[in-house]
Scaffold this active site. Structure first.
Site, PDB file in Angstrom:
ATOM      1  CB  SER A  85      -0.963   0.013   1.177  1.00  0.00           C
ATOM      2  OG  SER A  85      -1.970  -0.919   0.943  1.00  0.00           O
ATOM      3  CG  ASN A 282       5.857  -7.099   9.163  1.00  0.00           C
ATOM      4  OD1 ASN A 282       5.923  -8.230   9.649  1.00  0.00           O
ATOM      5  ND2 ASN A 282       5.203  -6.856   8.056  1.00  0.00           N
ATOM      6  CB  CYS A 284       0.729  -8.744   9.536  1.00  0.00           C
ATOM      7  SG  CYS A 284      -0.350  -7.299   9.546  1.00  0.00           S
ATOM      8  CD  GLU A 286       3.664  -9.477   6.795  1.00  0.00           C
ATOM      9  OE1 GLU A 286       3.208  -9.831   7.885  1.00  0.00           O
ATOM     10  OE2 GLU A 286       3.366  -8.413   6.235  1.00  0.00           O
ATOM     11  N   PRO A 433      -0.145 -10.461   4.276  1.00  0.00           N
ATOM     12  CG  PRO A 433      -0.844  -9.274   6.174  1.00  0.00           C
ATOM     13  CD  PRO A 433       0.357  -9.604   5.368  1.00  0.00           C
TER      14      PRO A 433
HETATM   15  P1  ADP Z   1      -1.592  -4.012   2.092  1.00  0.00           P
HETATM   16  O1  ADP Z   1      -2.556  -4.999   1.508  1.00  0.00           O
HETATM   17  O2  ADP Z   1      -2.278  -2.748   2.540  1.00  0.00           O
HETATM   18  O3  ADP Z   1      -0.425  -3.691   1.215  1.00  0.00           O
HETATM   19  P2  ADP Z   1      -0.945  -6.059   4.097  1.00  0.00           P
HETATM   20  O4  ADP Z   1      -2.280  -6.408   4.667  1.00  0.00           O
HETATM   21  O5  ADP Z   1      -0.342  -7.016   3.131  1.00  0.00           O
HETATM   22  O6  ADP Z   1      -0.994  -4.593   3.462  1.00  0.00           O
HETATM   23  O7  ADP Z   1       0.067  -5.858   5.299  1.00  0.00           O
HETATM   24  C1  ADP Z   1       1.450  -5.848   5.051  1.00  0.00           C
HETATM   25  C2  ADP Z   1       2.158  -5.037   6.072  1.00  0.00           C
HETATM   26  O8  ADP Z   1       1.805  -3.676   5.917  1.00  0.00           O
HETATM   27  C3  ADP Z   1       1.803  -5.336   7.522  1.00  0.00           C
HETATM   28  O9  ADP Z   1       2.460  -6.424   8.073  1.00  0.00           O
HETATM   29  C4  ADP Z   1       2.248  -4.047   8.162  1.00  0.00           C
HETATM   30  O10 ADP Z   1       3.660  -4.016   8.290  1.00  0.00           O
HETATM   31  C5  ADP Z   1       1.803  -3.032   7.157  1.00  0.00           C
HETATM   32  N1  ADP Z   1       0.430  -2.579   7.453  1.00  0.00           N
HETATM   33  C6  ADP Z   1      -0.737  -3.195   7.180  1.00  0.00           C
HETATM   34  N2  ADP Z   1      -1.801  -2.487   7.632  1.00  0.00           N
HETATM   35  C7  ADP Z   1      -1.309  -1.388   8.197  1.00  0.00           C
HETATM   36  C8  ADP Z   1      -1.852  -0.241   8.849  1.00  0.00           C
HETATM   37  N3  ADP Z   1      -3.152  -0.065   9.022  1.00  0.00           N
HETATM   38  N4  ADP Z   1      -0.980   0.674   9.306  1.00  0.00           N
HETATM   39  C9  ADP Z   1       0.323   0.528   9.140  1.00  0.00           C
HETATM   40  N5  ADP Z   1       0.912  -0.491   8.542  1.00  0.00           N
HETATM   41  C10 ADP Z   1       0.121  -1.445   8.079  1.00  0.00           C
END
Ligand code: ADP
Length: 585
Positions: A85, A282, A284, A286, A433
């Protein structure tokens, strides 16, 4: 930042209705009044063009930035691959922070603790998530030399981090996510294990206990193990390892927290032990990282790699190879394009150049292939799939090392000794995730099974949208079983497992996470972990009726199967589910 002009003949992007909503709300750039100042098409072009423009740093690159920008654009807009993201939000903007994962050290002094709070706030503002180990903090009630007072201990400081997170709405995008770690041999471990027992406490944190090899052996042999003061290394007391393990299990049964990570195993795979120990992941789980390290992730949508053959379907390995190579180049460029809130982070990232390429849409792929998630064949394919991706990602990393040089700390890394390199990246694979990415790509998330085949989603203005898995709907049509009445029943039940009137094969293939025995969740995680440099984000979902003994077994199995950690979630054990939710909140 200058972004290449968008070509007039660039194909349009097609968005599903959820993606449209999420992108508009959080990803497309906004003007001062909060309305988007770019379209989704312009957003994808901004990302593609700014990441491709990094090729200019490498005269030996075989790609012209302009051509590569187009390639990256279609890679993303065809939903073959998406970067994490923060890259979508910030590439080509002034903020320019593109990584999702950070780990910060927390030292045992007021200065160091509040530095970490401040640095975390800066990272959250830019859309990243932070992990910390609180293990270096002296235990509660120990002496504070300079004041003669007593220390308040890791858990009370965790609360400060939690409150700070609450107050920093991330750069207008999302609220921060954190991981808090404590080693199992820290004197405050029992308090830590109980820290989230009241619902709502530490709501911006996932907690994990770092289990050591020594502790696991003590559990196995039903022995005591020592709690050690972090500074003096003095043994404070001894606890029965099994009782601590059982408490962990009980708390996870009650609320899903804390999870566990196997810290020695994580450090066995630390590519740069000369730079220190890995003490946290981090949010989540991973991505294990060194203190002050960050990592950008990206995910390939496996649902897109099925092609028709004479009879039935097969995996398109050639196209997958091509996409892996392009994705590695993309993520390598992200490192160069990204700016970080601290010089120390910039230095560490540029030295090790970790990237985390992973997958999403795995359950959708299995549906298309007609393989039940909870089957031997699916496990075998998972290993084959991730082995292929890891091998190709490493080969792409090697090619980039030839073109651009190895990662600067390669000479002192474990690869040098193993004669495996030189690589361009200290790690290349991670399974995220993909909470939001999977919504944008319209696929199942990460390597998780589907939560429900059909469900009603609440959208912003109270409107309700029915969403059904497209592969499931197609299978129903193909087999002449589709009806509105059936769909209403699927919404109510979430699953077709017990609908005896449907063909057996269909009921076996279209399983959801609650239909799947916990052991299969774990086996799938272990299969992907086997060929992943970093770790695999996976929740082992359990029915509400699961017992503590079931969780004990899952934890033990995770240990024996070589996982780097495990998270369980028992259905209905919390009234609101937090963690990293897909809507980016
Ligand atoms: P995305 O789909 O938004 O790219 P993911 O669900 O794959 O994100 O999560 C990947 C990593 O991104 C997480 O382990 C964490 O480090 C970071 N992350 C996810 N959600 C958040 C959030 N709300 N705020 C900050 N970091 C986040």
């Amino acid at each position: 930042m200058d972004v290449m002009k968008m070509p007039a003949d660039l194909p349009d992007v097609s968005l599903n209705s959820n993606a449209e909503l999420v992108l508009k709300k959080r990803y497309q750039r906004k003007g001062l009044d909060g309305t988007p100042i770019e379209t989704a098409k312009e957003m994808f072009w901004r990302v593609a063009a700014s990441i491709a423009s990094m090729e200019k740093n490498y005269p030996s690159s075989p790609f012209k930035p302009k051509d590569l920008a187009r390639t990256f654009y279609s890679l993303m807009t065809e939903y073959d691959f998406l970067p994490n993201s923060p890259t979508l939000m910030n590439a080509g903007t002034e903020l320019g922070q593109l990584a999702a994962c950070f780990v910060l050290p927390v030292g045992d002094s007021m200065d160091e603790i509040f530095d970490a709070v401040k640095n975390a706030a800066l990272i959250h503002k830019s859309g990243g998530g932070t992990g910390f180990s609180f293990t270096r903090l002296r235990p509660k009630d120990s002496r504070v030399g300079s004041t003669g007072g007593v220390a308040s201990g890791p858990i009370s400081f965790l609360k400060i981090f939690n409150t700070a997170t609450e107050q920093v709405k991330q750069g207008g995008t999302r609220r921060g996510a954190n991981m808090g770690i404590l080693r199992v041999d820290h004197p405050d471990i029992l308090e830590f294990i109980r820290a989230k027992e009241r619902e709502g406490d530490l709501n911006n944190f996932n907690l994990s206990v770092a289990l050591t090899e020594k502790f696991m052996q003590a559990v196995e042999n039903d022995e005591e193990y020592p709690l050690v003061a972090p500074q003096s290394q003095e043994v404070i007391e001894k606890l029965k390892a099994r009782e601590v393990f059982e408490l962990l299990v009980r708390k996870a049964w009650e609320s899903g927290d804390p999870g566990i990570i196997f810290i020695d195993r994580i450090n066995r795979d630390n590519p740069n032990p000369d730079q220190g120990e890995i003490e946290s992941t981090n949010p989540c789980g991973e991505q294990p990282l060194l203190p002050y390290e960050a990592c950008n992730l990206g995910s390939i949508n496996l649902a897109r790699f099925v092609r028709e053959k004479d009879e039935g379907v097969e995996i398109d390995w050639d196209r997958l190879r091509e996409v892996v190579h392009l994705s590695v180049r993309f993520l390598d460029n992200v490192i160069d394009a990204s700016e970080y809130p601290l010089d120390r982070i910039t230095e560490t990232v540029r030295k090790n150049r970790k990237i985390g390429l992973g997958v999403m849409g795995w359950a959708d792929l299995l549906y298309q292939l007609g393989l039940p998630y909870d089957s031997r064949r699916a496990i075998v394919l998972a290993e084959q799939m991730m082995n292929f991706i890891q091998k190709e990602a490493r080969s792409a990393s090697k090619e980039l090392a030839k073109e651009r040089g190895p990662f600067p700390s390669y000479e002192t890394s474990i690869y040098k000794e193993q004669n495996l390199g030189p690589y361009r990246h200290a790690t290349t694979t991670t399974i995220a995730p993909t909470g939001t990415l999977s919504i944008i790509a319209g696929c199942s998330s990460g390597v998780e099974p589907l939560f429900a085949l059909c469900f009603v989603r609440q959208v912003m203005d109270g409107e309700k949208l029915t969403e059904a898995n497209s592969f499931f709907v197609k299978a129903l049509h193909d087999q002449g079983c589709y009806s509105e009445k059936l769909m209403a029943e699927v919404i109510e039940k979430g699953s077709v497992k017990n609908m005896d009137f449907l063909p057996e094969e269909l009921r076996n293939v279209y399983v959801t996470s609650m239909d799947i025995e916990p052991q299969w969740h774990l086996k799938m995680q272990a299969a992907f972990q086997k060929h992943t440099d970093n770790a695999v984000s996976k929740t082992v979902n359990l029915p509400n009726s699961a017992t503590q003994e079931d969780i004990y077994q899952i934890y033990w199995m995770a240990y024996e199967e070589g996982c780097k950690g495990v998270t369980v979630y028992r259905d209905g054990c919390k009234s609101v589910q937090v963690l990293c939710t897909g809507d980016g909140n």
